[in-house]
Structures are given as C-alpha cells and as structure tokens.
Scaffold this motif. Structure first.
Motif, PDB file in Angstrom:
ATOM      1  N   LEU A   6       0.865  -1.191   0.000  1.00  0.00           N
ATOM      2  CA  LEU A   6       0.000   0.000   0.000  1.00  0.00           C
ATOM      3  C   LEU A   6       0.894   1.231   0.000  1.00  0.00           C
ATOM      4  N   THR A  66       0.240   4.637  -1.128  1.00  0.00           N
ATOM      5  CA  THR A  66      -0.703   5.613  -1.685  1.00  0.00           C
ATOM      6  C   THR A  66      -0.344   7.069  -1.384  1.00  0.00           C
ATOM      7  N   VAL A  73      -7.944   7.058   1.741  1.00  0.00           N
ATOM      8  CA  VAL A  73      -7.352   5.783   2.183  1.00  0.00           C
ATOM      9  C   VAL A  73      -7.221   5.773   3.712  1.00  0.00           C
TER      10      VAL A  73
END
Ligand SMILES: Cc1cc2nc3c(=O)[nH]c(=O)nc-3n(C[C@H](O)[C@H](O)[C@H](O)COP(=O)(O)OP(=O)(O)OC[C@H]3O[C@@H](n4cnc5c(N)ncnc54)[C@H](O)[C@@H]3O)c2cc1C
Length: 522
Positions: free
Chosen positions: A241, A243, A250
């Motif tokens: 992950l 991001t 998120v």
C-alpha cells in the motif's frame, strides 16, 4: 592507466569534462584521454568558491560505459502476483524490485499516466480548480513526478540509496546524479524516466492500471488477499500500500475499518519566494551572483523557536511555486524546478514542526473528529480550507511581502511571482495559527540577521504549505514490514509514515517488495 585524484578547483575549471582535462594537463601534467567525475560538491562558505571533485583520469584507455552493472529484469508474467497500490516512487520501485525477485507486480494507480496528467496540471491556472484524481499529488510518478526531483536524503540508514540512483540512471536520468553531492533530476526530465520505468514493468509481464482507484482492502481472517479497485475485485496474496500522504480517503478507509493507524508529527508553514539572483548574491557572497559557472544557489536553514524546529524544506533554486492541492476547497503550495534551474525565482518551504500533542493548541472542535489518529489530517484540511476561503474560493494563493509578514501588516501590493494561478494579498500573520506564524516570524528575523538581504520586501510569503509529510502512520512490524495485525499487507512509503522524499520512498518500496517475497516464501 587510471589515476584517481581529489581536486579542489575553481568552478570554471570544474565546469565540464573538457575543462577538467585541461586543468589536469596544465596543473598536474596528466594527459587524460577521458575523465569521469566520481564525486562533486560545491564549497561556497568563503568568498572564493571551490568545487571539490574526485575524478578518474583515463590515460591510454577507455572509461567503462557505465559505472555500475545494469539491473536485470526478467519475464514474470507467469509468476505469483503482488498488488502494488500507487505508482509514486514507493510503488514504482517496489514493482521493479518485485520483478528482480521473480514476482509479478500489478500496479493500480488512481491518476492518469504521466503525460495525460501534465495536461490536467496545466488546466489548473485557466480553470482555477484541481482535478481530484489527476493533479500534483495523484497520477503516474506520484507526488515526485512534477517536482524538483531532488534525490538526496538525510537518512542513509534504511537502504541502499546508490541502487536507487543507479536505477534512475538506467531509466534515463543523467549519470551526473551518481556523482553530485546534491543530485536532482528536474521536472522536465522526470516524466521520461517514469515512463521508462513503466515500460520496464510492462515489458517483463507486470501490469499497470491507470485511473483505477483502490476503494477497499479485502481482508479475510487477518490476511490481506486483495483490493477493490475501479469497481472490480483484484486478488493476490500480498498487497503493498503505497498511496502517498495525500490519499486522505485511504486513511479514512483504514480508520473506519479499525486498521491500526496513529497520528504522526509533520511540519506546516508557507512557501517563501525570492528573486533567484538575490539568493545567488547572498549564498555566493558576490554582487555578480552566480556568474557563468555556478548553478542557482541553494540554502538550508534551521532554528529552534519556542521549543519547536523551524526549517527550510524542499528548496527549489530557479524554480516555480506550484498549486499542489488534491481536492476541492483546498489551496496548498509546493515547489518544483527544471533540470537547469534557470528560473527567475528561488523558493523554499518554510515550516514549523508540529507534534501530535500540539493539536490541542489549534482549537479545532474535537467533536467533529471521529478518530484522534486523524487529528493532524484535520488540521491540514482546516488550514487548506481557510487558505481557499482567503483565495476567494479559487486556486490563487494568499500572499504577503516577507517584511510585511514579519511586521504584521497587510501588503498594499505584491511582488511578481512564479505561482501561475496568481496571488492575492492576505494577512497571513493574522489568520494563520499563532503557533505557526509567530515561530516563522521569529525565524525569519533570525535568518535575516545571519544572511544579509534575506529578510526583504522583495521576497513573498505564500500560503499554505501543509503537505510536508504524512499526518498518519500506518502501524507495521519493524522486521516483517507487515501491518501489525494484518498479514500480507505492507504499508509503504511516505503515506504510511516511513519515508519523506523520493529516494527514501523508493528505498522503502524496495524493502517492502523484499519483505513481500519473504512472506510468499520466495
Ligand atoms: C510539488 C512537489 C515537489 C516535491 N519535490 C520533491 C523533491 O524535489 N525531492 C524529494 O525527495 N521529494 C519531493 N517531493 C516529495 C515526494 O514527491 C514524495 O516524498 C514522494 O513522492 C513520496 O512517494 P510515495 O510513493 O510514498 O507517495 P506518492 O509519490 O504520493 O505516490 C502515491 C501514489 O498513490 C496513488 N494513489 C493514492 N491513493 C490511491 C488509491 N486509492 N488507489 C490507487 N492509487 C492511489 C497516487 O495517485 C500517487 O500516484 C515533492 C512533492 C511535491 C508535491
């Protein structure tokens, strides 16, 4: 024969390989057929400026084509897949490392490819609004794509930064980044390098999906087993992950699903823009400024004011101030520069350290904050919204002459600026939280005394710089790099709170890829 020499010479002697060859011939009697610079740094502490060089002089033999063994990326189309969310430096370097380790990366990116993204960025000025999925933060290359591309990191601890620079060179960056003490790529060259990285991923059988936003992590019995992205389920045994620090949706998704995160300290302030020639004059101690042989000057300032660090951040010599918002009702500024750094202005973030425990100072209504782990995210949002309101709900940025900011006066008029959407005069000293503005004003006074001419009405304070790092840390195990409770989930890069800049995000991406390979028993 190869001679390795350490030299301390004048900028005109160090300017390029020919001028170094001439110096070696005249001063050292070495008739080199070619020279390669191994290390280059500038010493501008005194009136006479020197360049410190380590060079290899080749006499009667050819230098090697590259100073490193090229990295080999093999076909992984039939190998086990790992999902990589985000195509910033964290995600891209994770994907390349997965390929080296024999795993197939499936990269999903909410924004567009780096060329299409450029068109959306260009529209910010005429339309005075930001596309929430394609902007300075979101899109291929991540937050670092349209930047100065500075590639130095204070932290050497977390991984092999030389590898990162070599991979950049292998994908089209100038080899000079391997020798410069302060390497940078420049916003004009970064897109090509990023495209080349994507092409490596695709040519090895990896996948890259643009305009595909992850909206959900799929977790079954404490294990990550995929994501929902672009409305589709995508399955894999490991998810990286990556991001970035602007993916607030998120963070909210994690908080709402009780996936452990915590508030993390960051720094907030303004961008300060000077005429570049003024910074050159100050830093090079000369009315002539940088002259013909020197690059646009950099500076780095740091002080403690009232118990908190105040410092310059992401300095962009000869660069532009840019509108770095990633959603509606936000005005946020940042900086970028082209590779030759030859713009009329030099800018830098000027920021005050904020710790989670400082949140109390900001008098934000806690009843509207569902989760205190998001407190500093709310602070960012609140300040960016105030800035947007000051800017008449456009992307113009509130600004003040530096001396007016320090003396607590609204500016009657403003300096010209590189900030394309335009500036609007605003009393930043008044509406910014006291906690930040008082410290900035004190630091500016101090730095004005240290550097004659730095505190000047020719400089402009522009609001607001909030995206210096992540306001949240996604909790992971130090050894396995997996989330502390969810196996197979690897929080990665700046957004997870483990990096602060292009190189450190890239290093963390590689480490997460290696940990994912270990997790998958490879
Ligand atoms: C204008 C500017 C200039 C900068 N200049 C420099 C510099 O000169 N040097 C330096 O070291 N650092 C610089 N930085 C900071 C640097 O860019 C970041 O530290 C770095 O990019 C962090 O890398 P990352 O991969 O962790 O996250 P990011 O680069 O933020 O990448 C995250 C990616 O994830 C994508 N994403 C987010 N949410 C989702 C989702 N739900 N689904 C799918 N994809 C998603 C985003 O679109 C983005 O592409 C600059 C930043 C900005 C904004």
């Amino acid at each position: 024969m190869v001679h390795e020499l350490n030299l301390r010479i004048l900028p005109q002697q160090a300017y390029n390989e020919q001028s170094i060859q001439a110096y070696l011939r005249q001063e050292k009697g070495i008739k080199a057929d070619a020279v390669r610079v191994v290390r280059r740094s500038l010493d501008a502490r005194q009136r006479t400026i020197f360049v410190n060089l380590t060079v290899r002089a080749y006499v009667g033999e050819e230098p090697p084509l590259t100073d490193f063994e090229p990295y080999i990326y093999k076909d992984v189309s039939e190998k086990p897949a790992v999902i990589v969310v985000g195509a910033g430096p964290g995600g891209l370097f994770a994907a390349l490392r997965l390929i080296e380790l024999g795993l197939k990366p499936i990269v999903v990116e909410r924004g567009k490819d780096v060329r299409e993204r450029k068109k959306d960025i260009a529209r910010i000025r005429p339309e005075q609004k930001v596309d929430p999925e394609s902007n300075y933060s979101f899109g291929e290359g991540g937050a670092g794509a349209y930047s100065d591309g500075k590639l130095y990191t204070r932290s050497k601890k977390r991984g092999n930064t030389d590898r990162i620079l070599q991979i950049f060179v292998q994908h089209g960056a100038s080899p000079a980044i391997l020798s410069d003490a302060h390497p940078h790529i420049g916003t004009d060259r970064l897109p090509r390098v990023i495209e080349n990285m994507r092409n490596t991923i695709l040519s090895c059988g990896g996948e890259v999906h643009f305009q595909t936003k992850m909206t959900e992590l799929i977790i079954e019995e404490g294990r990550a087993c995929g994501i929902v992205a672009g409305g589709q389920e995508m399955k894999a045994s490991a998810v990286i992950l990556a991001t970035g620090h602007s993916a607030r949706d998120v963070y909210r998704h994690l908080a709402e699903n009780n996936i452990e995160i915590e508030a993390k300290g960051l720094a907030i302030g303004v961008r300060l823009e000077h005429p570049a020639h003024l910074i050159d004059q100050i830093q090079y101690h000369s009315k002539q400024g940088r002259g013909k042989w020197l690059p646009a000057a950099e500076y780095s300032l740091v002080s403690q004011v009232q118990g908190r660090g105040v410092y310059s951040f992401c300095m962009c010599p000869g660069g532009f101030v840019v509108p770095a918002a990633s959603g509606p009702e936000q005005v946020v500024v940042n900086g970028m520069s082209p590779s030759n750094r030859n713009g009329r202005w030099s800018n830098s973030g000027m920021v005050v350290e904020i710790r989670p425990e400082d949140f109390e100072q900001f008098k934000i209504d806690k009843t509207i904050i569902p989760d205190l782990s998001l407190s500093l995210l709310y602070l960012q949002e609140e300040l960016e919204r105030q800035c947007w309101l000051q800017a008449n709900r456009l992307q113009t940025a509130p600004a003040q002459r530096m001396t007016d900011f320090v003396n607590g006066r609204l500016s009657a008029d403003l300096n010209e600026s590189s900030y394309a959407p335009g500036l609007i005069a605003s009393p930043l000293h008044f509406w910014m939280p006291d906690f930040i503005s008082t410290r900035l004003r004190e630091a500016f006074k101090l730095w004005g005394k240290q550097k004659h001419g730095f505190l000047t009405s020719e400089a402009t304070v522009i609001g607001i710089e909030t995206r210096t790092s992540s306001p949240v840390r996604i909790l992971r195990d130090n050894e396995t790099l997996q989330h502390i409770r969810i196996s197979g989930l690897f929080p990665c890069g700046e957004g997870a709170g483990y990096a602060g800049g292009i190189v450190s995000a890239a290093v963390d991406g590689e480490r997460c890829a290696e940990s994912a390979a270990t997790y998958l028993n490879l």
